[in-house]
Scaffold this active site. Sequence first.
Site, PDB file in Angstrom:
ATOM      1  N   GLY A 225       0.763  -1.276  -0.033  1.00 36.60           N
ATOM      2  CA  GLY A 225      -0.026   0.202  -0.123  1.00 36.60           C
ATOM      3  C   GLY A 225       0.648   1.011  -0.043  1.00 36.60           C
ATOM      4  N   SER A 226       0.207   2.371   0.522  1.00 38.57           N
ATOM      5  CA  SER A 226       0.933   3.701   0.423  1.00 38.57           C
ATOM      6  C   SER A 226       2.209   3.590   1.410  1.00 38.57           C
ATOM      7  CB  SER A 226       0.099   4.714   0.731  1.00 38.57           C
ATOM      8  OG  SER A 226      -0.308   4.842   2.157  1.00 38.57           O
ATOM      9  N   GLU A 245       5.834  -3.276   0.934  1.00 37.01           N
ATOM     10  CA  GLU A 245       5.560  -2.936  -0.414  1.00 37.01           C
ATOM     11  C   GLU A 245       5.064  -1.629  -0.674  1.00 37.01           C
ATOM     12  OE1 GLU A 245       7.523  -4.672  -2.503  1.00 37.01           O
ATOM     13  OE2 GLU A 245       7.832  -6.635  -1.691  1.00 37.01           O
ATOM     14  N   LEU A 246       5.703  -0.468  -0.768  1.00 36.44           N
ATOM     15  CA  LEU A 246       5.134   0.807  -0.777  1.00 36.44           C
ATOM     16  C   LEU A 246       5.254   1.272  -1.872  1.00 36.44           C
ATOM     17  CD1 LEU A 246       6.679   1.612   2.763  1.00 36.44           C
ATOM     18  CD2 LEU A 246       4.480   0.466   2.186  1.00 36.44           C
ATOM     19  N   CYS A 279       2.055   0.166  -8.787  1.00 36.49           N
ATOM     20  CA  CYS A 279       3.038   1.158  -7.982  1.00 36.49           C
ATOM     21  C   CYS A 279       4.134   1.080  -9.048  1.00 36.49           C
ATOM     22  CB  CYS A 279       3.285   0.165  -6.765  1.00 36.49           C
ATOM     23  SG  CYS A 279       3.390  -1.530  -6.837  1.00 36.49           S
ATOM     24  N   GLU A 373       4.032  10.237  -5.812  1.00 34.95           N
ATOM     25  CA  GLU A 373       3.293   9.064  -6.595  1.00 34.95           C
ATOM     26  C   GLU A 373       2.051   9.493  -6.917  1.00 34.95           C
ATOM     27  OE1 GLU A 373       2.623   4.494  -5.947  1.00 34.95           O
ATOM     28  OE2 GLU A 373       2.420   5.815  -4.023  1.00 34.95           O
TER      29      GLU A 373
END
Length: 472
Positions: A225-226, A245-246, A279, A373
């Site tokens: 996520g963020s 996992e950003l 992403c 992002e």
Amino acid sequence: MHMYVAGEWVAKTETIAVENPYERRVVDTVPRADRADVERALQSAVRGARAMVRLSGYDRYQILRKAADLMAARQEDLGRTISLEEGKILAEGRLEASRAVETILGSAEEAKRIHGETVPVDGAPGGAGRLAFTLRVPCGVVVAITPFNFPLNLVCHKVGPALAGGNAVIVKPATDTPLSALKLTEILLEAGLPAEGIQCLTGPGGEIGDLLAADPRVRKITFTGSRDVGERICRTAGIKKVTMELGSNAPVIVMPDADLDKVAAAVAATGYANAGQVCISTQRVLTSGRVYADFLAALTPKVAAITTGDQLGAGVKMGPMVREKDAIRVDEWVREAVGAGARLVTGGERRGAIYAPTVVADVKPEMRISCEELFGPAVAVTPFDDLDQAIALANDTNYGLAAAIFTESLEHAMKFAREVQSGNLHVNWGPQWRADLMPYGGLKESGFGKEGPRYAVEEMTELKLVVLHLRG
């Protein structure tokens, strides 16, 4: 659909509507879990962890292999569910469903390969007459908090390795897209998973996620996520293993010797799939000034030709964003950039949750469309003078998940590979490429830890050392 807690499918009076992002029609509803549900799930998961550790590696392989077979048989239903709840076109939903089968198959195989190794302690002073080896054991209870953009495959990337490693898992799917995770839970139970080996809690992440992250019974958290939510989870988690996992704002470097038609095709493919909500989606295209105008001329018609609309409709190449407020945000960032001197080349229009595929040129690195992002269907194009400047621009971010270069020079490709600060690097294709068996993860504030079944199993197990003192 109901959520799955403590070996039961649970309905509640308070529910959350799951909507089709295109027409805002309710597809289904799910229960809104509360603190009591979280506690029941945790108690059950502790029991489930004891049940899972009693299974052999081959037992876990058989369960996951059967689950993969069931998923393959239901691939069309899974693909359609993905598209309905998330908004990606049906072809992309079907592709995700097929990838999810491979992810579970890969996890099944890894269940048979968990092993330790001998350690040559006799090579140390005082080590003579001793034999040492390692054992890899489950963490226990794993919490998997998953994002909306790949509501099945990214759940599989967490659940599959967790179960392969002998853990019990609590899944907290994204509030917008919980249906695929619930269907996966059904399939795993049908495949023979112990009844308390999995829990699937539905509800707001801010409420459920914090309770799960803080609980000491949880020994491992895996989150996609963020960046901001990831940091919050890390602060809340305390002393436990975490995989993060950003975010990202993936750069593509276009050198003067690049095949511009190939670059344009790759940017169109990797910048706008799933409406840019990936992403590792191409966001920044850093282009040599020597080919800048020619590249824009090659890219513009390809992006303008991407048709938008109902994600289930024939001929549609890009569906809506998952929420209208996200499309509004993308529009604001594009307008902000244009107001500060950037140039709108194509797109820049919004219709509900659909944002037209957009190219913005002459973007300065400090503009939000470049330095943050975006997570939407717009690409920012910026000129550079030489490779050193391009690498400096690529690295001028707190993120480091994926990057790409287009060049015919091996020297330039290797300089890029050595110096660009990203976890996944691609030469002569865009950054949005992933084989589900590869190690996947970022540098800097894009997170830590790796996914991919083999690598995730290592993240979701712990290492013990055993020393046999054979001689006093």
